[in-house]
Design a protein around this motif. Structure first.
Motif, mmCIF file in Angstrom:
data_model
loop_
_atom_site.group_PDB
_atom_site.id
_atom_site.type_symbol
_atom_site.label_atom_id
_atom_site.label_comp_id
_atom_site.label_asym_id
_atom_site.label_seq_id
_atom_site.Cartn_x
_atom_site.Cartn_y
_atom_site.Cartn_z
ATOM 1 N N SER A 25 0.833 -1.206 0.000
ATOM 2 C CA SER A 25 0.000 0.000 0.000
ATOM 3 C C SER A 25 0.868 1.256 0.000
ATOM 4 O O SER A 25 0.582 2.231 -0.696
ATOM 5 N N HIS A 29 3.783 1.557 -1.211
ATOM 6 C CA HIS A 29 4.495 1.696 -2.485
ATOM 7 C C HIS A 29 3.571 1.293 -3.640
ATOM 8 O O HIS A 29 3.972 0.571 -4.552
ATOM 9 N N ALA A 30 2.339 1.811 -3.566
ATOM 10 C CA ALA A 30 1.296 1.423 -4.530
ATOM 11 C C ALA A 30 1.653 1.773 -5.966
ATOM 12 O O ALA A 30 1.261 1.067 -6.909
ATOM 13 N N ASN A 31 2.396 2.840 -6.162
ATOM 14 C CA ASN A 31 2.699 3.293 -7.518
ATOM 15 C C ASN A 31 4.096 2.889 -7.986
ATOM 16 O O ASN A 31 4.590 3.414 -8.990
ATOM 17 N N GLU A 32 4.709 1.982 -7.251
ATOM 18 C CA GLU A 32 6.036 1.515 -7.631
ATOM 19 C C GLU A 32 5.963 0.052 -8.065
ATOM 20 O O GLU A 32 5.031 -0.670 -7.731
ATOM 21 N N ARG A 33 6.980 -0.372 -8.809
ATOM 22 C CA ARG A 33 7.028 -1.781 -9.246
ATOM 23 C C ARG A 33 7.671 -2.616 -8.157
ATOM 24 O O ARG A 33 8.858 -2.448 -7.840
ATOM 25 N N ASN A 93 2.299 -2.890 -11.562
ATOM 26 C CA ASN A 93 3.149 -2.463 -10.454
ATOM 27 C C ASN A 93 3.533 -3.581 -9.494
ATOM 28 O O ASN A 93 4.655 -3.596 -8.989
ATOM 29 N N HIS A 94 2.598 -4.492 -9.215
ATOM 30 C CA HIS A 94 2.850 -5.491 -8.180
ATOM 31 C C HIS A 94 2.635 -6.915 -8.699
ATOM 32 O O HIS A 94 1.718 -7.163 -9.479
ATOM 33 N N ASP A 146 11.356 -1.356 -8.438
ATOM 34 C CA ASP A 146 11.641 -0.370 -7.402
ATOM 35 C C ASP A 146 11.956 -1.042 -6.069
ATOM 36 O O ASP A 146 12.815 -0.582 -5.318
#
Length: 358
Positions: free
Chosen positions: A232, A234-238, A276-277, A294
């Motif tokens: 949550s 790092h929601a916008n990171e890979r 992203n995830h 990331d």
């Protein structure tokens, strides 16, 4: 010629001087290419036995042989588990890949195999002092060269890293069913630990109870919550998440891929940079190239310190989007002394100044 190419040739030459010993070269260094450099200086038709712990590793050997153009019709492949079938055979060269993973029974088989064969190459990248001593004493096989993680970082062979250890107490609120009894995971863990200690004090076998305790940690609700919190944040990171069981990977609320998955497209798309995830189980940390990540989260590890150290090293081989270009690796652990002891052993391979505890 890159610095990696140069070092691979140098370590091949080290082994060729003695033709008997272990090369302890950090993961992702290129142990197969190093071996090819050595084999190319021997008789092109020499008989070679290559043993590995996992069938998937055979693919890596065959692919690298093809890439390098090394051909030899006299190569025999086998797993560590099947070594006993060849213990009476003669070979010009025996290569034991991931030698640190040999079990006690497999070491006994190697004693017989090595007794009739002289040219032995052991390969490893995560060798604890205890395992090194065991192999020396049991097989009379010594480490003849070492290329450390820090040296590889210094020379640009692998990226630098930061390890973040997230420690959480086992859940002591949510009741779960354990063979018909309702308990929290904390109370069940304590009960299993009590049995382990009782059996140990009486000299009885504790393996079954230790495995049960390990499986409980593997499926810990507390670790799931901590992992979800990281996702949550790092929601916008890979972010790539390594889990121990499919149930946990599927419970994180993100795409997952494992042996039971029917849709491989999700995994392939993530590797290509889409999404992203992704959560994976025993898949995706070897032989896979990802578009830059990331973060990496390791949700589960076991009592084998070398396994976790190797997983961390493989994470360091990925490319990263981070401004500092470092591998940012998050390890989720419970606060139980048993698991922290496993973790401490694994982290001995790494620079303590690059490890942060939360």
């Amino acid at each position: 010629m890159t610095i990696r190419d140069k070092r691979q040739k140098e370590f091949a030459d080290v082994w060729l001087k003695e033709k008997h010993g272990i090369l302890n070269l950090c993961p992702r260094f290129g142990k197969i290419y190093t071996t090819i450099n050595a084999l190319e200086k021997l008789n092109p038709h020499c008989t070679v036995l290559i043993a590995y712990p996992d069938l998937k590793i055979k693919d890596s050997w065959e692919e690298d042989f093809e890439t390098r153009g090394y051909t030899n019709p006299n190569i025999t492949y086998t797993t560590h588990l099947s070594l006993h079938k060849l213990k009476d055979k003669l070979f010009d060269v025996i290569v034991i890949d991931e030698i640190h993973l040999l079990s006690e029974a497999q070491i006994e088989v190697c004693k017989e195999l090595f007794a009739n064969n002289e040219q032995i190459l052991g390969l490893t990248g995560t060798l604890s002092s205890w395992t090194e001593r065991t192999i020396e004493e049991q097989l009379d096989l010594h480490v003849i060269a070492t290329y450390t993680i820090e040296k590889a970082i210094e020379e640009g062979v692998i990226v630098d890293y930061e390890i973040h250890v997230i420690r959480v107490p086992l859940d002591n609120v949510t009741l779960q069913d354990y063979k018909g009894k309702k308990k929290t995971e904390k109370k069940q863990f304590d009960a299993l630990t009590w049995v382990v200690n009782k059996l140990q004090n009486s000299g009885s076998d504790t393996m079954f109870m230790r495995l049960a305790r390990m499986r409980l940690i593997q499926s810990s609700l507390a670790k799931v919550k901590a992992t979800k919190a990281l996702l949550s944040k790092h929601a916008n990171e890979r972010v790539l998440v390594f889990c121990g069981v499919t149930k946990i990977a599927d419970s994180l609320g993100i795409p997952s891929y494992h042996s039971k998955s029917t849709e491989k497209k999700l995994f392939e798309e993530f590797a290509e940079g889409e999404g992203n995830h992704l959560a994976v189980v025993k898949i995706g940390n070897t032989g896979v190239t990802y578009k830059p990540l990331d973060k990496v989260i390791i949700n589960y590890f076991d009592s084998n310190a070398e396994n976790l150290a190797q997983k961390i090293n493989r994470c360091m081989a990925f490319e990263y989007n981070t401004p500092d270009k470092k591998a940012h690796i998050y390890i989720v652990s419970t606060t139980e002394p048993t698991e922290l002891k496993w973790l401490k052993k694994a982290l001995e391979f790494f620079d303590e100044n690059k490890i942060k505890y939360v």
